[in-house]
Design a protein around this motif. Structure first.
Motif, PDB file in Angstrom:
ATOM      1  N   HIS A   1     -67.372 -49.384 -23.788  1.00 35.69           N
ATOM      2  CA  HIS A   1     -66.236 -48.647 -24.366  1.00 35.69           C
ATOM      3  C   HIS A   1     -65.508 -49.505 -25.398  1.00 35.69           C
ATOM      4  O   HIS A   1     -65.068 -48.987 -26.434  1.00 35.69           O
ATOM      5  CB  HIS A   1     -65.270 -48.227 -23.256  1.00 35.69           C
ATOM      6  N   ALA A   2     -65.385 -50.797 -25.134  1.00 37.08           N
ATOM      7  CA  ALA A   2     -64.739 -51.704 -26.085  1.00 37.08           C
ATOM      8  C   ALA A   2     -65.524 -51.773 -27.389  1.00 37.08           C
ATOM      9  O   ALA A   2     -64.932 -51.809 -28.478  1.00 37.08           O
ATOM     10  CB  ALA A   2     -64.606 -53.101 -25.470  1.00 37.08           C
ATOM     11  N   VAL A   3     -66.844 -51.794 -27.289  1.00 30.55           N
ATOM     12  CA  VAL A   3     -67.692 -51.801 -28.487  1.00 30.55           C
ATOM     13  C   VAL A   3     -67.459 -50.525 -29.301  1.00 30.55           C
ATOM     14  O   VAL A   3     -67.331 -50.565 -30.528  1.00 30.55           O
ATOM     15  CB  VAL A   3     -69.183 -51.929 -28.104  1.00 30.55           C
TER      16      VAL A   3
ATOM     17  N   ALA B   1     -64.753 -48.556 -29.183  1.00 27.57           N
ATOM     18  CA  ALA B   1     -63.376 -48.539 -29.695  1.00 27.57           C
ATOM     19  C   ALA B   1     -63.228 -49.419 -30.931  1.00 27.57           C
ATOM     20  O   ALA B   1     -62.412 -49.135 -31.815  1.00 27.57           O
ATOM     21  CB  ALA B   1     -62.413 -49.002 -28.606  1.00 27.57           C
ATOM     22  N   GLN B   2     -64.012 -50.477 -30.990  1.00 30.00           N
ATOM     23  CA  GLN B   2     -63.943 -51.387 -32.139  1.00 30.00           C
ATOM     24  C   GLN B   2     -64.248 -50.664 -33.452  1.00 30.00           C
ATOM     25  O   GLN B   2     -63.724 -51.028 -34.505  1.00 30.00           O
ATOM     26  CB  GLN B   2     -64.939 -52.534 -31.941  1.00 30.00           C
ATOM     27  N   GLN B   3     -65.082 -49.636 -33.383  1.00 30.54           N
ATOM     28  CA  GLN B   3     -65.464 -48.914 -34.593  1.00 30.54           C
ATOM     29  C   GLN B   3     -64.282 -48.191 -35.237  1.00 30.54           C
ATOM     30  O   GLN B   3     -64.306 -47.889 -36.430  1.00 30.54           O
ATOM     31  CB  GLN B   3     -66.584 -47.915 -34.274  1.00 30.54           C
ATOM     32  N   THR B   4     -63.249 -47.905 -34.447  1.00 32.38           N
ATOM     33  CA  THR B   4     -62.030 -47.312 -34.996  1.00 32.38           C
ATOM     34  C   THR B   4     -61.168 -48.357 -35.688  1.00 32.38           C
ATOM     35  O   THR B   4     -60.498 -48.076 -36.684  1.00 32.38           O
ATOM     36  CB  THR B   4     -61.204 -46.648 -33.869  1.00 32.38           C
ATOM     37  N   VAL B   5     -61.210 -49.564 -35.163  1.00 38.23           N
ATOM     38  CA  VAL B   5     -60.332 -50.626 -35.649  1.00 38.23           C
ATOM     39  C   VAL B   5     -60.846 -51.264 -36.932  1.00 38.23           C
ATOM     40  O   VAL B   5     -60.076 -51.522 -37.865  1.00 38.23           O
ATOM     41  CB  VAL B   5     -60.159 -51.712 -34.563  1.00 38.23           C
ATOM     42  N   LEU B   6     -62.146 -51.524 -37.010  1.00 33.01           N
ATOM     43  CA  LEU B   6     -62.692 -52.307 -38.124  1.00 33.01           C
ATOM     44  C   LEU B   6     -62.451 -51.703 -39.512  1.00 33.01           C
ATOM     45  O   LEU B   6     -62.075 -52.439 -40.431  1.00 33.01           O
ATOM     46  CB  LEU B   6     -64.190 -52.554 -37.901  1.00 33.01           C
ATOM     47  N   PRO B   7     -62.633 -50.386 -39.707  1.00 27.21           N
ATOM     48  CA  PRO B   7     -62.354 -49.851 -41.049  1.00 27.21           C
ATOM     49  C   PRO B   7     -60.901 -50.034 -41.480  1.00 27.21           C
ATOM     50  O   PRO B   7     -60.623 -50.315 -42.650  1.00 27.21           O
ATOM     51  CB  PRO B   7     -62.711 -48.362 -40.906  1.00 27.21           C
TER      52      PRO B   7
ATOM     53  N   GLU C   1     -63.309 -60.786 -36.717  1.00 31.65           N
ATOM     54  CA  GLU C   1     -64.357 -61.593 -36.107  1.00 31.65           C
ATOM     55  C   GLU C   1     -64.186 -61.722 -34.600  1.00 31.65           C
ATOM     56  O   GLU C   1     -65.167 -61.881 -33.868  1.00 31.65           O
ATOM     57  CB  GLU C   1     -64.367 -62.991 -36.741  1.00 31.65           C
ATOM     58  N   MET C   2     -62.931 -61.652 -34.113  1.00 38.04           N
ATOM     59  CA  MET C   2     -62.657 -61.964 -32.712  1.00 38.04           C
ATOM     60  C   MET C   2     -62.190 -60.787 -31.876  1.00 38.04           C
ATOM     61  O   MET C   2     -61.948 -60.937 -30.680  1.00 38.04           O
ATOM     62  CB  MET C   2     -61.603 -63.078 -32.633  1.00 38.04           C
ATOM     63  N   TYR C   3     -62.048 -59.608 -32.487  1.00 34.13           N
ATOM     64  CA  TYR C   3     -61.474 -58.479 -31.754  1.00 34.13           C
ATOM     65  C   TYR C   3     -62.275 -58.159 -30.487  1.00 34.13           C
ATOM     66  O   TYR C   3     -61.736 -58.130 -29.382  1.00 34.13           O
ATOM     67  CB  TYR C   3     -61.397 -57.244 -32.652  1.00 34.13           C
ATOM     68  N   LEU C   4     -63.556 -57.933 -30.656  1.00 35.53           N
ATOM     69  CA  LEU C   4     -64.385 -57.567 -29.504  1.00 35.53           C
ATOM     70  C   LEU C   4     -64.439 -58.701 -28.491  1.00 35.53           C
ATOM     71  O   LEU C   4     -64.367 -58.465 -27.278  1.00 35.53           O
ATOM     72  CB  LEU C   4     -65.796 -57.200 -29.964  1.00 35.53           C
ATOM     73  N   GLN C   5     -64.541 -59.934 -28.959  1.00 34.24           N
ATOM     74  CA  GLN C   5     -64.576 -61.089 -28.061  1.00 34.24           C
ATOM     75  C   GLN C   5     -63.294 -61.187 -27.251  1.00 34.24           C
ATOM     76  O   GLN C   5     -63.323 -61.465 -26.042  1.00 34.24           O
ATOM     77  CB  GLN C   5     -64.773 -62.367 -28.872  1.00 34.24           C
ATOM     78  N   THR C   6     -62.154 -60.948 -27.896  1.00 34.41           N
ATOM     79  CA  THR C   6     -60.862 -61.008 -27.211  1.00 34.41           C
ATOM     80  C   THR C   6     -60.794 -59.993 -26.077  1.00 34.41           C
ATOM     81  O   THR C   6     -60.344 -60.306 -24.963  1.00 34.41           O
ATOM     82  CB  THR C   6     -59.719 -60.749 -28.212  1.00 34.41           C
TER      83      THR C   6
END
Length: 223
Positions: A150-152, A154-160, A123-128
């Motif tokens: 770029h952060a948005v 990169a988040q697609q790699t982390v969420l799965p 929930e907070m990764y992108l916000q952080t």
């Protein structure tokens, strides 16, 4: 000084050193994050705190001495943070799955901590990341917008990877009685903290072989 503060300070110090040294930052940040994941969770800092520590260190290092190519430096940090978090999440999933195959279950406290920690980070990764970017000085509006995009991405790699860790911990049996019997399992229980120790060992044993883009088939050295 509390253990949580001590761990946070150590992570920030190491991250700042990596950024100030320059060079191939992404791989070294990834290794730092993956290596620090066990300590961050054992101490109560959690993965959100780990991400905050790395981003705080990044802001401090870049604001104190603007790199020659700040966009490249910051992109590498963002990617390295995502890589390291994903590796830790995949190692968590592997540890949980492997415990079942060996007839063991992790402590309920560990599993609940992982479920809560991963849920919060999702929930907070992108916000952080984006909040930290907003504290940077001497960047143009276009540079900042590019980094946020770029952060948005990169988040697609982390969420799965985070989702796979969440599901593994959430579905892991915690009752040694009726539930285990119904499943045809005879389970013994690890002590509290055992899950994080197992994750740390997996990350140490597999090293760079845990790849964020290969969550379904991570091989140990020699296999």
């Amino acid at each position: 000084m509390s253990e949580t503060n001590s761990v946070s300070d150590k992570i920030r110090e190491e991250a700042e050193t990596i950024i100030n040294q320059g060079g191939p930052i992404r791989d070294r940040i990834s290794q730092l994050v993956a290596r620090a994941a066990e300590q961050a969770q054992q101490s109560g800092q959690g993965l959100v705190g780990l991400a905050q520590s790395v981003m705080d260190a990044t802001v401090s290092a870049v604001n104190q001495s603007l790199p020659q190519d700040p966009n490249s430096t910051l992109r590498q940090v963002i990617d390295g943070l995502g890589d390291g978090i994903a590796k830790a999440a995949i190692a968590t999933k592997l540890a949980v799955n492997e415990s079942m195959s060996s007839g063991k279950t992790f402590a309920k406290e560990d599993l609940q901590k992982v479920v809560g920690d991963v849920k919060t980070l999702k929930e907070m990764y992108l916000q952080t990341v984006t909040e930290a970017l907003g504290k940077l000085k001497d960047l143009t509006g276009s540079q900042l917008s590019d980094l946020q995009r770029h952060a948005v991405s990169a988040q697609q790699t982390v969420l799965p990877a985070l989702q796979s860790a969440f599901e593994a911990a959430y579905n892991h049996p915690v009752e040694l009685g009726k539930q285990s019997v119904q499943a045809g399992l005879e389970l013994s229980r690890h002590s509290v903290g055992g899950l994080f120790s197992a994750v740390g060992k997996l990350l140490h044993d597999t090293g760079q072989r845990i790849q964020s883009d290969e969550p379904a088939d991570v091989r140990k050295p020699g296999t």
